[in-house]
Design a protein around this motif. Structure first.
Motif, PDB file in Angstrom:
ATOM      1  N   ASP A  46      79.565  60.499 -48.250  1.00 11.90           N
ATOM      2  CA  ASP A  46      79.294  61.886 -47.854  1.00 11.90           C
ATOM      3  C   ASP A  46      78.956  62.754 -49.058  1.00 11.90           C
ATOM      4  O   ASP A  46      79.074  62.331 -50.211  1.00 11.90           O
ATOM      5  CB  ASP A  46      80.422  62.449 -46.968  1.00 11.90           C
ATOM      6  CG  ASP A  46      81.650  62.927 -47.735  1.00 11.90           C
ATOM      7  OD1 ASP A  46      81.543  63.258 -48.925  1.00 11.90           O
ATOM      8  OD2 ASP A  46      82.730  62.997 -47.106  1.00 11.90           O
ATOM      9  N   ASN A  48      80.289  65.257 -50.499  1.00  9.55           N
ATOM     10  CA  ASN A  48      81.303  65.612 -51.500  1.00  9.55           C
ATOM     11  C   ASN A  48      81.598  64.448 -52.437  1.00  9.55           C
ATOM     12  O   ASN A  48      81.901  64.645 -53.611  1.00  9.55           O
ATOM     13  CB  ASN A  48      82.642  65.981 -50.828  1.00  9.55           C
ATOM     14  CG  ASN A  48      82.586  67.330 -50.144  1.00  9.55           C
ATOM     15  OD1 ASN A  48      81.731  68.157 -50.459  1.00  9.55           O
ATOM     16  ND2 ASN A  48      83.492  67.570 -49.213  1.00  9.55           N
ATOM     17  N   GLU A  77      83.876  66.209 -40.460  1.00  9.45           N
ATOM     18  CA  GLU A  77      84.015  65.562 -39.154  1.00  9.45           C
ATOM     19  C   GLU A  77      82.742  65.678 -38.315  1.00  9.45           C
ATOM     20  O   GLU A  77      82.442  64.808 -37.498  1.00  9.45           O
ATOM     21  CB  GLU A  77      85.197  66.239 -38.435  1.00  9.45           C
ATOM     22  CG  GLU A  77      85.608  65.658 -37.108  1.00  9.45           C
ATOM     23  CD  GLU A  77      86.293  64.287 -37.196  1.00  9.45           C
ATOM     24  OE1 GLU A  77      86.909  63.975 -38.236  1.00  9.45           O
ATOM     25  OE2 GLU A  77      86.192  63.545 -36.208  1.00  9.45           O
ATOM     26  N   LYS A  80      80.388  62.826 -37.663  1.00  8.04           N
ATOM     27  CA  LYS A  80      80.773  61.655 -36.855  1.00  8.04           C
ATOM     28  C   LYS A  80      80.186  61.795 -35.460  1.00  8.04           C
ATOM     29  O   LYS A  80      80.890  62.080 -34.504  1.00  8.04           O
ATOM     30  CB  LYS A  80      82.315  61.589 -36.782  1.00  8.04           C
ATOM     31  CG  LYS A  80      82.921  60.380 -37.462  1.00  8.04           C
ATOM     32  CD  LYS A  80      84.432  60.389 -37.409  1.00  8.04           C
ATOM     33  CE  LYS A  80      85.024  59.990 -36.094  1.00  8.04           C
ATOM     34  NZ  LYS A  80      86.495  59.858 -36.158  1.00  8.04           N
ATOM     35  N   GLY A 109      88.240  58.774 -43.885  1.00  6.23           N
ATOM     36  CA  GLY A 109      88.236  58.279 -42.515  1.00  6.23           C
ATOM     37  C   GLY A 109      86.939  58.565 -41.778  1.00  6.23           C
ATOM     38  O   GLY A 109      86.501  57.764 -40.936  1.00  6.23           O
ATOM     39  N   ASP A 113      84.897  55.461 -40.263  1.00  8.79           N
ATOM     40  CA  ASP A 113      84.643  55.364 -38.822  1.00  8.79           C
ATOM     41  C   ASP A 113      83.142  55.324 -38.514  1.00  8.79           C
ATOM     42  O   ASP A 113      82.683  54.532 -37.696  1.00  8.79           O
ATOM     43  CB  ASP A 113      85.259  56.568 -38.084  1.00  8.79           C
ATOM     44  CG  ASP A 113      86.771  56.431 -37.922  1.00  8.79           C
ATOM     45  OD1 ASP A 113      87.360  55.539 -38.553  1.00  8.79           O
ATOM     46  OD2 ASP A 113      87.359  57.224 -37.159  1.00  8.79           O
ATOM     47  N   THR A 133      88.349  56.585 -50.064  1.00  9.50           N
ATOM     48  CA  THR A 133      88.504  57.599 -51.117  1.00  9.50           C
ATOM     49  C   THR A 133      89.525  58.672 -50.767  1.00  9.50           C
ATOM     50  O   THR A 133      89.705  59.609 -51.532  1.00  9.50           O
ATOM     51  CB  THR A 133      87.156  58.297 -51.423  1.00  9.50           C
ATOM     52  OG1 THR A 133      86.748  59.013 -50.244  1.00  9.50           O
ATOM     53  CG2 THR A 133      86.079  57.300 -51.831  1.00  9.50           C
ATOM     54  N   THR A 134      90.148  58.580 -49.600  1.00 13.56           N
ATOM     55  CA  THR A 134      91.225  59.536 -49.286  1.00 13.56           C
ATOM     56  C   THR A 134      92.517  58.749 -49.059  1.00 13.56           C
ATOM     57  O   THR A 134      92.481  57.544 -48.805  1.00 13.56           O
ATOM     58  CB  THR A 134      90.940  60.352 -47.997  1.00 13.56           C
ATOM     59  OG1 THR A 134      90.892  59.467 -46.874  1.00 13.56           O
ATOM     60  CG2 THR A 134      89.647  61.118 -48.084  1.00 13.56           C
ATOM     61  N   LYS A 145      89.413  49.938 -35.968  1.00 12.85           N
ATOM     62  CA  LYS A 145      88.834  50.904 -35.035  1.00 12.85           C
ATOM     63  C   LYS A 145      87.737  51.669 -35.757  1.00 12.85           C
ATOM     64  O   LYS A 145      87.981  52.256 -36.813  1.00 12.85           O
ATOM     65  CB  LYS A 145      89.899  51.913 -34.593  1.00 12.85           C
ATOM     66  CG  LYS A 145      90.805  51.424 -33.497  1.00 12.85           C
ATOM     67  CD  LYS A 145      91.592  52.621 -32.985  1.00 12.85           C
ATOM     68  CE  LYS A 145      92.650  52.221 -32.008  1.00 12.85           C
ATOM     69  NZ  LYS A 145      93.438  53.393 -31.576  1.00 12.85           N
ATOM     70  N   LYS A 154      86.861  63.618 -28.701  1.00  9.17           N
ATOM     71  CA  LYS A 154      86.920  63.038 -30.040  1.00  9.17           C
ATOM     72  C   LYS A 154      87.202  61.530 -29.969  1.00  9.17           C
ATOM     73  O   LYS A 154      88.048  61.111 -29.179  1.00  9.17           O
ATOM     74  CB  LYS A 154      88.055  63.753 -30.780  1.00  9.17           C
ATOM     75  CG  LYS A 154      88.011  63.607 -32.284  1.00  9.17           C
ATOM     76  CD  LYS A 154      89.069  64.492 -32.895  1.00  9.17           C
ATOM     77  CE  LYS A 154      89.513  64.200 -34.282  1.00  9.17           C
ATOM     78  NZ  LYS A 154      89.152  63.094 -35.044  1.00  9.17           N
ATOM     79  N   VAL A 172      89.989  57.217 -57.634  1.00  9.32           N
ATOM     80  CA  VAL A 172      89.206  58.179 -56.847  1.00  9.32           C
ATOM     81  C   VAL A 172      90.094  59.263 -56.235  1.00  9.32           C
ATOM     82  O   VAL A 172      89.601  60.331 -55.853  1.00  9.32           O
ATOM     83  CB  VAL A 172      88.368  57.503 -55.731  1.00  9.32           C
ATOM     84  CG1 VAL A 172      87.391  56.504 -56.307  1.00  9.32           C
ATOM     85  CG2 VAL A 172      89.250  56.854 -54.678  1.00  9.32           C
ATOM     86  N   SER A 175      90.278  63.203 -57.590  1.00 11.92           N
ATOM     87  CA  SER A 175      89.417  64.340 -57.240  1.00 11.92           C
ATOM     88  C   SER A 175      89.640  64.821 -55.799  1.00 11.92           C
ATOM     89  O   SER A 175      88.976  65.755 -55.343  1.00 11.92           O
ATOM     90  CB  SER A 175      87.943  63.946 -57.409  1.00 11.92           C
ATOM     91  OG  SER A 175      87.656  62.827 -56.602  1.00 11.92           O
TER      92      SER A 175
END
Ligand code: NAD
Ligand code: ZN
Length: 367
Positions: A46, A48, A77, A80, A109, A113, A133-134, A145, A154, A172, A175
């Motif tokens: 993404d 960022n 989000e 997605k 995520g 996903d 990265t999170t 999933k 959602k 990672v 940041s």
């Protein structure tokens, strides 16, 4: 220093590599898992994350002879969705991806996903690799999933598609915005509360160093969190029974997210409040001492997460949202309750009155 954890799925086993400064080992990890340089790689990330890490990872792979495409989607989000899936598939086609090509999901995520769903659909399914990265992605990278959102619901469009491997680089996380870090801890705490009391106690003691992002401690927390999730899902890959315990804190949490239109709370914050509600409901159901509620709330607060909500909605709004949640069957309230710290079970038919009272208790003053 690298830990390796194997996740067992119905048809195969895949490794999760967790470590500090392990990206330089990517080419050898790929080779080890059958991804040789003839196979094209498409990295999806993404907006960022790209400026921090996309080129670094790409250079490492290109120097080892891999051909690497790059697709950057807007962060958040809102990426997605099916339209984004269509665009990414277009990019895969233009890049000349075939059945042997591999998708790299570099992100949290959302990217896991989305890119995972592209991998599940492209030519009826190609391999994909997660580069989380999170902190939250320790949760989303285990279990297979993948999917996107529909404007009306959602996560309603998706598939089960296991990654070929996961490479979790601790560096990672330096940041990652603070709020995202704290939110990720909600799922780590959840894994302790549902499965392992001593892990939950360790988290209570390690909060300072974890919040300071000390890489060795983060590695330990992520390793145990992934291991717990892997134990649960390997016993119930398609969510027929046991896997439901992963929803601890999610019944109220999802209701809060939906009532506030996903704009007020991060997923982790909503789950933190939901866990505070779930432990209170558990205390009433099993009749144990209130100390356990206090201890749990202290643990949640230690990670700068909320235990009460302030969003201006009525208790009925939340109950209504719970009834609509896909996990509530035939109008009955089903909750994952904690018999004790580290042990939970699914309890059906909880009276509405009990839930109303607990929601009133987790409503913050001034809302
Ligand atoms: N598949 C599953 O089992 C599963 C489980 C839980 C959650 N999820 C999904 O995960 C998503 C939430 O994931 P998330 O919380 O990781 O959100 P995210 O992927 O949107 O990341 C959060 C924010 O942090 C930024 N970011 C990510 N990594 C960064 C880094 N290292 N440095 C700087 N900025 C960075 C992102 O650009 C984004 O703005 C939801 O869509 C949820 O449905 C899936
Ligand atoms: Zn969750």
């Amino acid at each position: 220093m690298m830990d390796t954890l194997y996740v067992q799925t119905q048809d195969s086993t895949y490794p999760i590599y967790i470590g500090i400064q392990i990206y330089p080992q990517l080419p050898s990890l790929l080779e080890k898992n059958g991804v040789t340089p003839e196979r094209k790689l498409m990295m999806i990330t993404d907006s960022n994350i790209a400026p921090h890490y996309a080129h670094r990872v790409r250079n490492i792979l290109q120097s080892a002879g891999y051909e690497v495409g790059l697709s950057v989607v807007p962060a958040g989000e809102s990426s997605k969705n099916l339209q984004q899936v269509g665009q990414l598939i277009g990019e895969c086609l233009r890049f000349g991806m075939d059945r042997k090509s591999v998708i790299l999901a570099l992100g949290g995520g959302v990217i896991g996903d989305l890119a995972g769903f592209v991998a599940a659909s492209y030519m009826r399914g190609i391999d994909f690799i997660q580069l989380p990265t999170t902190l939250l992605a320790h949760d989303s990278s285990v279990g297979g999933k993948v999917g996107v959102n529909h404007p009306l619901a959602k996560n309603y469009i998706g598939a089960f598609h296991q990654p070929l491997m996961v490479v979790f680089e601790m560096d990672v996380l330096t940041s990652l915005p603070e709020r995202e870090l704290y939110s990720g801890f909600a799922e780590v705490i959840k894994h302790g509360l549902i499965w392992d009391r001593s892990f939950a106690e360790w988290l209570m003691n390690a909060s300072d160093s974890l919040l300071h992002r000390e890489p060795e401690q983060l590695q330990q927390a992520i390793y145990r969190g992934c291991q717990i999730k892997a134990s649960v899902v390997s016993q119930d890959e398609k969510e027929l029974g046991l896997r439901a315990i992963l929803n601890f804190g999610h019944t109220i949490g999802h209701a809060l997210e939906s009532v506030s239109q996903y704009r007020v709370y991060t997923h982790g914050e909503a789950i933190a409040i939901g866990m505070a509600g779930a432990i209170r409901l558990s205390q009433r159901y099993y009749g144990y001492s209130f100390d356990r509620v206090n201890w749990t709330e202290e643990l949640i607060r230690a990670y700068r997460l909320p235990v009460k909500y302030h969003y201006p909605c009525s208790i009925d709004d939340l109950l209504f949202a719970m009834q609509r949640d896909k996990k509530v069957k035939s109008g009955e309230y089903t909750f994952v309750l904690a018999k004790e710290i580290g042990k939970v079970e699914l309890v059906r038919g909880i009276p509405e009155k009990e839930i109303q009272e607990v929601i009133a208790q987790i409503r913050g003053v001034g809302s």
